[in-house]
Each structure stands twice: as structure tokens, then as C-alpha cells.
Design a protein around this motif. Structure first.
Motif, PDB file in Angstrom:
ATOM      1  N   THR A   1      32.160  24.705  21.735  1.00 25.30           N
ATOM      2  CA  THR A   1      32.511  26.323  22.215  1.00 25.30           C
ATOM      3  C   THR A   1      32.775  27.194  20.979  1.00 25.30           C
ATOM      4  O   THR A   1      31.714  27.767  21.729  1.00 25.30           O
ATOM      5  CB  THR A   1      33.275  25.849  22.971  1.00 25.30           C
ATOM      6  N   ALA A   2      32.629  27.117  20.262  1.00 27.27           N
ATOM      7  CA  ALA A   2      32.389  27.876  19.520  1.00 27.27           C
ATOM      8  C   ALA A   2      30.814  28.225  19.148  1.00 27.27           C
ATOM      9  O   ALA A   2      30.210  29.822  18.989  1.00 27.27           O
ATOM     10  CB  ALA A   2      33.164  27.207  17.994  1.00 27.27           C
TER      11      ALA A   2
ATOM     12  N   VAL B   1      38.391  22.307  29.310  1.00 29.16           N
ATOM     13  CA  VAL B   1      36.840  22.386  28.052  1.00 29.16           C
ATOM     14  C   VAL B   1      35.707  22.727  28.936  1.00 29.16           C
ATOM     15  O   VAL B   1      35.354  23.678  28.456  1.00 29.16           O
ATOM     16  CB  VAL B   1      36.353  20.855  28.038  1.00 29.16           C
ATOM     17  N   LEU B   2      35.236  22.896  30.318  1.00 31.31           N
ATOM     18  CA  LEU B   2      35.055  23.437  31.023  1.00 31.31           C
ATOM     19  C   LEU B   2      35.342  24.625  30.975  1.00 31.31           C
ATOM     20  O   LEU B   2      33.985  25.883  31.491  1.00 31.31           O
ATOM     21  CB  LEU B   2      34.034  22.481  32.638  1.00 31.31           C
ATOM     22  N   LYS B   3      36.167  24.969  31.551  1.00 33.87           N
ATOM     23  CA  LYS B   3      36.321  26.202  31.672  1.00 33.87           C
ATOM     24  C   LYS B   3      36.042  27.561  30.895  1.00 33.87           C
ATOM     25  O   LYS B   3      35.637  28.624  30.895  1.00 33.87           O
ATOM     26  CB  LYS B   3      38.439  26.689  32.232  1.00 33.87           C
ATOM     27  N   ARG B   4      36.446  26.923  29.182  1.00 31.03           N
ATOM     28  CA  ARG B   4      36.673  27.642  27.931  1.00 31.03           C
ATOM     29  C   ARG B   4      35.048  27.921  28.033  1.00 31.03           C
ATOM     30  O   ARG B   4      33.903  28.699  26.848  1.00 31.03           O
ATOM     31  CB  ARG B   4      37.084  26.698  27.100  1.00 31.03           C
ATOM     32  N   ILE B   5      34.161  26.982  28.360  1.00 35.58           N
ATOM     33  CA  ILE B   5      32.128  27.140  27.657  1.00 35.58           C
ATOM     34  C   ILE B   5      31.752  27.459  28.726  1.00 35.58           C
ATOM     35  O   ILE B   5      30.592  28.229  28.344  1.00 35.58           O
ATOM     36  CB  ILE B   5      32.574  25.680  27.468  1.00 35.58           C
TER      37      ILE B   5
ATOM     38  N   GLY C   1      25.345  11.520  22.753  1.00 33.33           N
ATOM     39  CA  GLY C   1      26.735  11.132  23.037  1.00 33.33           C
ATOM     40  C   GLY C   1      27.466  11.988  24.303  1.00 33.33           C
ATOM     41  O   GLY C   1      27.152  12.293  25.202  1.00 33.33           O
ATOM     42  N   GLU C   2      27.904  12.886  23.812  1.00 28.58           N
ATOM     43  CA  GLU C   2      29.453  14.005  24.656  1.00 28.58           C
ATOM     44  C   GLU C   2      29.717  14.870  23.869  1.00 28.58           C
ATOM     45  O   GLU C   2      30.490  14.607  23.212  1.00 28.58           O
ATOM     46  CB  GLU C   2      30.516  13.095  25.510  1.00 28.58           C
ATOM     47  N   CYS C   3      28.168  16.247  24.287  1.00 30.19           N
ATOM     48  CA  CYS C   3      29.026  17.352  22.977  1.00 30.19           C
ATOM     49  C   CYS C   3      30.478  17.746  23.350  1.00 30.19           C
ATOM     50  O   CYS C   3      30.591  18.791  22.929  1.00 30.19           O
ATOM     51  CB  CYS C   3      27.594  18.367  23.543  1.00 30.19           C
ATOM     52  N   LEU C   4      30.652  17.078  24.637  1.00 29.50           N
ATOM     53  CA  LEU C   4      32.235  17.898  25.176  1.00 29.50           C
ATOM     54  C   LEU C   4      33.001  17.532  24.527  1.00 29.50           C
ATOM     55  O   LEU C   4      34.474  18.349  24.183  1.00 29.50           O
ATOM     56  CB  LEU C   4      31.988  18.690  26.119  1.00 29.50           C
ATOM     57  N   ALA C   5      33.141  16.324  23.928  1.00 32.99           N
ATOM     58  CA  ALA C   5      34.189  15.751  23.437  1.00 32.99           C
ATOM     59  C   ALA C   5      34.697  16.472  21.715  1.00 32.99           C
ATOM     60  O   ALA C   5      35.656  15.792  21.386  1.00 32.99           O
ATOM     61  CB  ALA C   5      33.697  13.950  22.878  1.00 32.99           C
ATOM     62  N   GLN C   6      33.569  17.073  21.285  1.00 32.72           N
ATOM     63  CA  GLN C   6      34.054  17.982  20.452  1.00 32.72           C
ATOM     64  C   GLN C   6      33.856  19.043  20.947  1.00 32.72           C
ATOM     65  O   GLN C   6      33.466  20.189  20.304  1.00 32.72           O
ATOM     66  CB  GLN C   6      33.426  17.454  19.362  1.00 32.72           C
ATOM     67  N   SER C   7      34.952  19.109  21.678  1.00 32.27           N
ATOM     68  CA  SER C   7      35.017  20.584  22.876  1.00 32.27           C
ATOM     69  C   SER C   7      35.423  22.073  21.532  1.00 32.27           C
ATOM     70  O   SER C   7      34.897  22.947  22.621  1.00 32.27           O
ATOM     71  CB  SER C   7      36.216  21.056  23.415  1.00 32.27           C
TER      72      SER C   7
END
Length: 279
Positions: A122-123, A147-151, A112-118
Motif C-alpha cells: 500500500t505504501a 487490504v483492498l479498501k486501502r489500496i 507470490g501475492e503482493c497484498l500478503a505484504q499489505s
């Protein structure tokens, strides 16, 4: 906060440096026709029945459900989509901390796409990072830039898929255009991230993209490696078990096909490798 996970695979050596545990998140915004993790496409929990594993013991009474999956002795019935709290998943992943430390490994968030559950991703990354665990993010790049900025602060390396530069090819193979993906890759490079680009090479579909990918990547900073991945259709049984339409191309991609793409990418000054050599 809960995340939905399709699977956890320990002692992996292909999803980043060292020994790693790969966490497969449920759900993906792309629908790649060659997807080899079909259980991770949908965001919903799914029950799979692998008929070839069934020994007709009768324990499930022929009712394929999440409850009966717990008692199936051959894992003919499997559930994809377990919910975890952040702390609960961190506890599971910390069990291999010594292996990570001794091998230079860590945890890779994939899908899948892990960042779809952003929020969950991140947490989770933040907790692992603060516990001294290396975090890699395996992403298709089709996510909101915020999302990228946060992770970024909690990520050691991004494993970034580039499937095609030609937008028509990309849409044909994934159902989505690639503008966001290419822009996000440039953003990560501009923010001094370490990036391993992955090019899933499927003969007859995106095999003509090697030159375009090389030309796009050659001037970007932070690209430490470009890995060309050989396509295979070994996951056909999972499509059947999940009662999903099998979209896998009937295509044979040989070592020499992948190596040709590697050589083209190298001609652009990129550190390109044949993924088959790491198998």
C-alpha cells in the motif's frame, strides 16, 4: 518499513498496459500446484543453485551462500528475497519513468501475492501513484477485504486470478477454498475498479471450469478483459535449484485447448482473449 522482494523485471509487456516494471513480492497464501514462480511461494529469503550454469570456477569454494552469490560470474547462485525500504524501491522504479510515460505503462506489483505484504504494498503504491506512475495489482484475491479498501485509491487496474469456481477443484489445485477470492472480486466490481481477470488454464485440472467462470463473471461490472493463460512447465529447473518439491503437473495445454476456453467465455458476452496471442 521494509518489503521482501524476490525479483524485479523491467520492460514487461504482459503485466498490464504499455511497458511495465513488474515487482515480484515474496510469499503467497496459496500453494498452486502449477506455480511458475516457486521462488515467490515462501516468505523467507532463499538461495538457489542452478547446477547447469555452474562452470566450476571455484570462486564460491562450493559454499552456496548469499555472500558467494555476489561473486558468481554465471549467476549459478542466486538469492531470492531482497529487502527494500519503500523510498529505496520507488527510486529504482522511477528510473523507467520516461518509458512508462511514452508507452502508457507503469509498475505492476505481483508475486507470490503482493497484498500478503499489505502495508508495504500500500505504501509503495501510494508513493508511485503520487509520482504519476500507473500501478497495477496482480493478485490471487486471497486477502483481507480491508487490504483492498486501502489500496484501491492508488490502483489503476487489478489483474485478478480466477483459477476455479468449483470450490473442490480450487482446494485441490491451491490448498485453499475460493470463497474469499470470489467475494473480493465482487467487492472490487461494486467499487468501480477496472479488472482484468486471468484464468490459468491447466488441462486435466481446471479445464472444466470455463462455463462456470463465464457464468460467474457475466453480470459483474468492471471486468474489462478475461485472459486465458496457457500452462507450461518451464520453471521446473527453479524448483530443483531451490531444493523444492516440483509440483508442476505433467500436462500439455495446446493453443486449441486455450482457444476453446476463450470461445466459451465469449459466449457469455465477455471480452475473452487467448494469452498465447499476446506472447
Amino acid at each position: 518499513m521494509k518489503g521482501v522482494i524476490s525479483g524485479i523485471k523491467r520492460m514487461e509487456i504482459h503485466d498490464g498496459d504499455g511497458l511495465r516494471t513488474t515487482v515480484f513480492f515474496k510469499g503467497c497464501p496459496l500453494k498452486c500446484i502449477w506455480c511458475h514462480n516457486p521462488e515467490s511461494i515462501s516468505f523467507n529469503k532463499q538461495i538457489a543453485f542452478f547446477e547447469n550454469k555452474c562452470m566450476n570456477c571455484g570462486l564460491c569454494n562450493h559454499v552456496k551462500s548469499e555472500i558467494t552469490a555476489k561473486y558468481c560470474p554465471t549467476q549459478a547462485i542466486m538469492v531470492f528475497g531482497q529487502e527494500y525500504e519503500v523510498d529505496e524501491l520507488v527510486y529504482e522504479l522511477m528510473k523507467e519513468k520516461e518509458f512508462y510515460k511514452n508507452s502508457g505503462g507503469g509498475v505492476t506489483l505481483s508475486g507470490g501475492e503482493c497484498l500478503a505484504q499489505s502495508d508495504f504494498a500500500t505504501a509503495l503504491s501510494r508513493e508511485l501513484f503520487q509520482n504519476g506512475i500507473s500501478v497495477n495489482i496482480d493478485t490471487c484475491g486471497y486477502v483481507n477485504n480491508e487490504v483492498l479498501k486501502r489500496i484501491i485509491p492508488y490502483t489503476d487496474k487489478f489483474l485478478y486470478d480466477i483459477k476455479a469456481i468449483d470450490n473442490n477443484v480450487h482446494k485441490k489445485c491451491t490448498t485453499q477454498d475460493n470463497y474469499i477470492i470470489l467475494e473480493n472480486l465482487k467487492f472490487l466490481c461494486e467499487n468501480n475498479c477496472k479488472i482484468e481477470v486471468r484464468y490459468p488454464f491447466v488441462k486435466g485440472y481446471n479445464d472444466k471450469e470455463s462455463d462456470k467462470i463465464g457464468s460467474f463473471l457475466k453480470d459483474l461490472k468492471g471486468i474489462i478483459k478475461v485472459k486465458v493463460l496457457q500452462y507450461h512447465h518451464f520453471s521446473g529447473s527453479r524448483y530443483k535449484a531451490l531444493n523444492m518439491v516440483n509440483t508442476l503437473p505433467v500436462a500439455e495445454t495446446l493453443y486449441q485447448d486455450v482457444q476453446l476456453a476463450v470461445n466459451i467465455l465469449k459466449s457469455y458476452g465477455l471480452n475473452a482473449i487467448n494469452g498465447i496471442d499476446e506472447s
